[in-house]
Write a protein that holds these residues in place. Structure first.
Motif, PDB file in Angstrom:
ATOM      1  N   ARG A 135      51.814   4.618  14.789  1.00  0.00           N
ATOM      2  CA  ARG A 135      51.147   5.299  15.903  1.00  0.00           C
ATOM      3  C   ARG A 135      51.777   5.000  17.256  1.00  0.00           C
ATOM      4  O   ARG A 135      51.308   5.491  18.280  1.00  0.00           O
ATOM      5  CB  ARG A 135      49.672   4.913  15.911  1.00  0.00           C
ATOM      6  CG  ARG A 135      48.907   5.639  14.813  1.00  0.00           C
ATOM      7  CD  ARG A 135      47.545   5.037  14.572  1.00  0.00           C
ATOM      8  NE  ARG A 135      46.769   4.881  15.785  1.00  0.00           N
ATOM      9  CZ  ARG A 135      45.781   3.993  15.932  1.00  0.00           C
ATOM     10  NH1 ARG A 135      45.460   3.196  14.953  1.00  0.00           N
ATOM     11  NH2 ARG A 135      45.126   3.922  17.078  1.00  0.00           N
ATOM     12  N   HIS A 136      52.770   4.156  17.286  1.00  0.00           N
ATOM     13  CA  HIS A 136      53.411   3.837  18.572  1.00  0.00           C
ATOM     14  C   HIS A 136      54.455   4.890  18.907  1.00  0.00           C
ATOM     15  O   HIS A 136      55.575   4.852  18.395  1.00  0.00           O
ATOM     16  CB  HIS A 136      54.027   2.445  18.517  1.00  0.00           C
ATOM     17  CG  HIS A 136      53.008   1.370  18.265  1.00  0.00           C
ATOM     18  ND1 HIS A 136      52.754   0.864  17.009  1.00  0.00           N
ATOM     19  CD2 HIS A 136      52.148   0.764  19.108  1.00  0.00           C
ATOM     20  CE1 HIS A 136      51.787  -0.035  17.092  1.00  0.00           C
ATOM     21  NE2 HIS A 136      51.397  -0.118  18.362  1.00  0.00           N
ATOM     22  N   GLY A 137      54.078   5.818  19.779  1.00  0.00           N
ATOM     23  CA  GLY A 137      54.973   6.918  20.127  1.00  0.00           C
ATOM     24  C   GLY A 137      55.744   6.685  21.421  1.00  0.00           C
ATOM     25  O   GLY A 137      56.739   7.372  21.695  1.00  0.00           O
ATOM     26  N   THR A 157      69.465  -0.172  14.912  1.00  0.00           N
ATOM     27  CA  THR A 157      69.673   0.117  16.335  1.00  0.00           C
ATOM     28  C   THR A 157      69.080  -0.938  17.268  1.00  0.00           C
ATOM     29  O   THR A 157      68.964  -0.706  18.467  1.00  0.00           O
ATOM     30  CB  THR A 157      69.078   1.487  16.693  1.00  0.00           C
ATOM     31  OG1 THR A 157      67.702   1.490  16.334  1.00  0.00           O
ATOM     32  CG2 THR A 157      69.784   2.602  15.960  1.00  0.00           C
TER      33      THR A 157
HETATM   34  C1  B12 Z   1      50.498   0.749  23.443  1.00  0.00           C
HETATM   35  C2  B12 Z   1      50.281   0.044  22.120  1.00  0.00           C
HETATM   36  C3  B12 Z   1      49.501   0.692  21.178  1.00  0.00           C
HETATM   37  C4  B12 Z   1      48.989   2.103  21.366  1.00  0.00           C
HETATM   38  C5  B12 Z   1      50.152   3.093  21.126  1.00  0.00           C
HETATM   39  C6  B12 Z   1      50.048   4.320  22.010  1.00  0.00           C
HETATM   40  C7  B12 Z   1      51.273   5.174  21.988  1.00  0.00           C
HETATM   41  N1  B12 Z   1      51.079   6.421  22.315  1.00  0.00           N
HETATM   42  O1  B12 Z   1      52.390   4.732  21.694  1.00  0.00           O
HETATM   43  C8  B12 Z   1      47.862   2.170  20.300  1.00  0.00           C
HETATM   44  C9  B12 Z   1      46.581   1.804  20.972  1.00  0.00           C
HETATM   45  C10 B12 Z   1      47.730   3.476  19.553  1.00  0.00           C
HETATM   46  C11 B12 Z   1      48.270   1.025  19.376  1.00  0.00           C
HETATM   47  C12 B12 Z   1      47.782   0.895  18.111  1.00  0.00           C
HETATM   48  C13 B12 Z   1      48.006  -0.210  17.323  1.00  0.00           C
HETATM   49  N2  B12 Z   1      48.730  -1.300  17.642  1.00  0.00           N
HETATM   50 CO1  B12 Z   1      49.790  -1.451  19.239  1.00  0.00          CO
HETATM   51  N3  B12 Z   1      50.674  -1.880  20.785  1.00  0.00           N
HETATM   52  C14 B12 Z   1      50.846  -1.222  21.875  1.00  0.00           C
HETATM   53  C15 B12 Z   1      51.692  -2.053  22.846  1.00  0.00           C
HETATM   54  C16 B12 Z   1      50.769  -2.687  23.878  1.00  0.00           C
HETATM   55  C17 B12 Z   1      52.797  -1.299  23.541  1.00  0.00           C
HETATM   56  C18 B12 Z   1      53.712  -0.503  22.588  1.00  0.00           C
HETATM   57  C19 B12 Z   1      54.847   0.031  23.376  1.00  0.00           C
HETATM   58  O2  B12 Z   1      54.884   1.195  23.696  1.00  0.00           O
HETATM   59  N4  B12 Z   1      55.738  -0.877  23.782  1.00  0.00           N
HETATM   60  C20 B12 Z   1      56.799  -0.559  24.727  1.00  0.00           C
HETATM   61  C21 B12 Z   1      58.078  -0.195  24.053  1.00  0.00           C
HETATM   62  C22 B12 Z   1      59.146  -0.128  25.109  1.00  0.00           C
HETATM   63  O3  B12 Z   1      58.286  -1.078  23.011  1.00  0.00           O
HETATM   64  P1  B12 Z   1      59.628  -1.457  22.279  1.00  0.00           P
HETATM   65  O4  B12 Z   1      59.209  -1.913  20.928  1.00  0.00           O
HETATM   66  O5  B12 Z   1      60.410  -2.419  23.097  1.00  0.00           O
HETATM   67  O6  B12 Z   1      60.419  -0.063  22.185  1.00  0.00           O
HETATM   68  C23 B12 Z   1      61.816  -0.017  22.085  1.00  0.00           C
HETATM   69  C24 B12 Z   1      62.339   0.035  20.683  1.00  0.00           C
HETATM   70  O7  B12 Z   1      61.540   0.871  19.881  1.00  0.00           O
HETATM   71  C25 B12 Z   1      63.726   0.627  20.920  1.00  0.00           C
HETATM   72  N5  B12 Z   1      64.375   1.173  19.775  1.00  0.00           N
HETATM   73  C26 B12 Z   1      65.257   0.448  19.052  1.00  0.00           C
HETATM   74  N6  B12 Z   1      65.720   1.173  18.074  1.00  0.00           N
HETATM   75  C27 B12 Z   1      65.154   2.396  18.140  1.00  0.00           C
HETATM   76  C28 B12 Z   1      65.349   3.500  17.331  1.00  0.00           C
HETATM   77  C29 B12 Z   1      64.652   4.672  17.620  1.00  0.00           C
HETATM   78  C30 B12 Z   1      64.886   5.863  16.777  1.00  0.00           C
HETATM   79  C31 B12 Z   1      63.757   4.716  18.724  1.00  0.00           C
HETATM   80  C32 B12 Z   1      62.991   5.960  19.028  1.00  0.00           C
HETATM   81  C33 B12 Z   1      63.569   3.583  19.534  1.00  0.00           C
HETATM   82  C34 B12 Z   1      64.291   2.425  19.219  1.00  0.00           C
HETATM   83  O8  B12 Z   1      63.487   1.612  21.955  1.00  0.00           O
HETATM   84  C35 B12 Z   1      62.296   1.303  22.664  1.00  0.00           C
HETATM   85  C36 B12 Z   1      62.604   1.263  24.143  1.00  0.00           C
HETATM   86  O9  B12 Z   1      63.570   0.273  24.449  1.00  0.00           O
HETATM   87  C37 B12 Z   1      52.332  -3.093  21.874  1.00  0.00           C
HETATM   88  C38 B12 Z   1      52.833  -4.361  22.515  1.00  0.00           C
HETATM   89  C39 B12 Z   1      54.348  -4.455  22.406  1.00  0.00           C
HETATM   90  N7  B12 Z   1      54.870  -5.664  22.305  1.00  0.00           N
HETATM   91  O10 B12 Z   1      55.079  -3.483  22.415  1.00  0.00           O
HETATM   92  C40 B12 Z   1      51.254  -3.202  20.802  1.00  0.00           C
HETATM   93  C41 B12 Z   1      51.682  -3.597  19.402  1.00  0.00           C
HETATM   94  C42 B12 Z   1      52.987  -2.942  19.021  1.00  0.00           C
HETATM   95  N8  B12 Z   1      50.581  -3.068  18.602  1.00  0.00           N
HETATM   96  C43 B12 Z   1      50.237  -3.821  17.630  1.00  0.00           C
HETATM   97  C44 B12 Z   1      49.195  -3.521  16.701  1.00  0.00           C
HETATM   98  C45 B12 Z   1      48.847  -4.645  15.726  1.00  0.00           C
HETATM   99  C46 B12 Z   1      48.535  -2.284  16.713  1.00  0.00           C
HETATM  100  C47 B12 Z   1      47.432  -1.831  15.746  1.00  0.00           C
HETATM  101  C48 B12 Z   1      47.657  -2.201  14.285  1.00  0.00           C
HETATM  102  C49 B12 Z   1      46.117  -2.417  16.281  1.00  0.00           C
HETATM  103  C50 B12 Z   1      44.874  -2.112  15.503  1.00  0.00           C
HETATM  104  N9  B12 Z   1      44.436  -3.105  14.787  1.00  0.00           N
HETATM  105  O11 B12 Z   1      44.384  -1.020  15.587  1.00  0.00           O
HETATM  106  C51 B12 Z   1      47.344  -0.306  15.988  1.00  0.00           C
HETATM  107  C52 B12 Z   1      47.960   0.663  14.997  1.00  0.00           C
HETATM  108  C53 B12 Z   1      49.419   0.454  14.689  1.00  0.00           C
HETATM  109  C54 B12 Z   1      50.060   1.525  13.842  1.00  0.00           C
HETATM  110  N10 B12 Z   1      49.669   1.756  12.614  1.00  0.00           N
HETATM  111  O12 B12 Z   1      50.982   2.139  14.296  1.00  0.00           O
HETATM  112  C55 B12 Z   1      51.099  -5.076  17.555  1.00  0.00           C
HETATM  113  C56 B12 Z   1      52.143  -4.963  16.448  1.00  0.00           C
HETATM  114  C57 B12 Z   1      52.309  -6.269  15.697  1.00  0.00           C
HETATM  115  C58 B12 Z   1      53.194  -6.078  14.504  1.00  0.00           C
HETATM  116  N11 B12 Z   1      54.205  -6.922  14.415  1.00  0.00           N
HETATM  117  O13 B12 Z   1      53.002  -5.225  13.714  1.00  0.00           O
HETATM  118  C59 B12 Z   1      51.654  -5.137  19.026  1.00  0.00           C
HETATM  119  C60 B12 Z   1      53.033  -5.824  19.139  1.00  0.00           C
HETATM  120  C61 B12 Z   1      50.611  -5.882  19.879  1.00  0.00           C
HETATM  121  C62 B12 Z   1      50.593  -7.349  19.593  1.00  0.00           C
HETATM  122  N12 B12 Z   1      51.176  -8.176  20.434  1.00  0.00           N
HETATM  123  O14 B12 Z   1      50.054  -7.781  18.607  1.00  0.00           O
HETATM  124  N13 B12 Z   1      49.125   0.166  19.984  1.00  0.00           N
END
Ligand code: B12
Length: 277
Positions: A164-166, A259
């Protein structure tokens, strides 16, 4: 002065008492309206006066200091889009590029919100409110990443089934668009069948990228990757994000490439593919 009532950018910089590059950044980020005439920019004097005027918005727009992640976090958690956008504008007029605003400001602020949620310092409602505002900020920033000119190919980006993380997808899409790629952005929780469908429609597909943020959802990414491979064996599938630990993990998921943890690593991997690597 170029024309009555108009200034060149160096003249505007002198008038404002700032560096030429600062004025150029004001223009590039839309703070200072300007038009291009015969290859150079010109600014209406009245717009300079607007920029100079003291109201608080203009002051924050001209701030040269990067806004702190704490301030952004407080605006996100408060659900204050206007205040949060002001901080983004301030960041854009500091030394931050739109890319670093995504990677070094918005991204880490969301990480911090996640950590505080995990510790029980923020509620689920706080996290949802913050991600709704963050979604809008990233969307508004999208205009800064639009690129005209020759396309370098298409990349399909998604978060797989159950993921669900978009927001990581939206961030990565902006970065790739800036590098001249066409991005088909499928967003969160994309079923494997929908991915296959999207792949079948593209003529100049460079790669498919899947972001895995939640550990629980990474297993279903494996099934989606296998589906894409069956339907289009020659299309590379890339995987990365917080829930993919390393290259071995990515390979176990069936991906052709890992990646890393940040979207700029994804951009490098895609550029490498285009270059024949
Ligand atoms: C916002 C958020 C949500 C929102 C998401 C809304 C949305 N529209 O995205 C909502 C409320 C829906 C949500 C739900 C949940 N969440 Co959440 N969420 C977050 C939060 C606070 C931010 C996520 C985010 O956007 N991060 C910012 C970006 C920049 O993150 P990033 O990982 O660095 O992204 C980079 C990489 O993906 C990279 N990248 C590298 N390679 C690639 C390849 C491709 C193709 C792409 C596209 C990108 C990419 O590019 C991005 C930018 O640099 C995180 C905290 C965190 N540490 O991220 C928790 C977090 C990810 N969530 C977590 C959890 C547990 C959940 C839930 C299970 C909670 C629950 N019990 O309901 C649910 C459902 C999860 C599921 N099944 O998907 C945990 C995950 C733990 C784990 N190891 O699994 C986190 C880490 C929170 C925590 N500290 O515990 N969440």
């Amino acid at each position: 002065m170029t024309d009555q009532g108009y200034l060149t950018l160096p003249e505007a910089a002198e008038e404002l008492g700032v560096h030429y590059m600062t004025v150029y950044r004001y223009v590039r980020t839309g703070q200072l309206p300007a038009e291009r005439v015969g290859g150079s920019w010109r600014v209406e004097r009245s717009e300079l006066e607007n920029l100079r005027r003291p109201p608080s918005v203009a002051t924050s727009r001209r701030a040269k200091v990067r806004p702190s992640r704490d301030r952004l976090q407080s605006r996100l958690v408060a659900g204050d889009e206007v205040g949060a956008w002001r901080l983004i504008e301030a960041a854009l007029t500091s030394d931050m590029t739109p890319e670093s605003v995504l990677l070094d400001l918005i991204g880490p602020t969301l990480h911090s919100i996640g950590t505080e949620w995990e510790r029980g310092q923020l509620s689920v409602a706080d996290e949802h409110r913050a991600s709704a505002v963050a979604t809008r900020l990233i969307g508004r920033l999208g205009a800064r990443f639009a690129r005209r000119g020759v396309r370098r190919g298409t990349v399909i980006l998604a978060a797989g089934p159950g993921e669900r993380h978009g927001l990581p997808v939206a961030i990565a899409a902006n970065l790739l668009r800036w590098r001249g790629f066409t991005v088909v952005e499928l967003g969160a929780d994309t079923p494997g069948d929908a991915l296959v469908d999207a792949v079948g429609r593209e003529q100049s597909l460079v790669a498919v990228g899947l972001a895995c943020t939640s550990s629980a959802a990474s297993t279903s990414a494996r099934r989606a990757i296998a589906q894409v491979h069956r339907a289009a064996p020659r299309v590379p599938v890339l995987v990365g994000g917080a829930a993919v630990t390393d290259g071995d993990h990515a390979r176990r998921l069936g991906a052709d490439r890992y990646t890393g943890k940040r979207a700029d690593e994804l951009v490098s991997a895609i550029e490498d593919i285009v270059a024949g690597g």
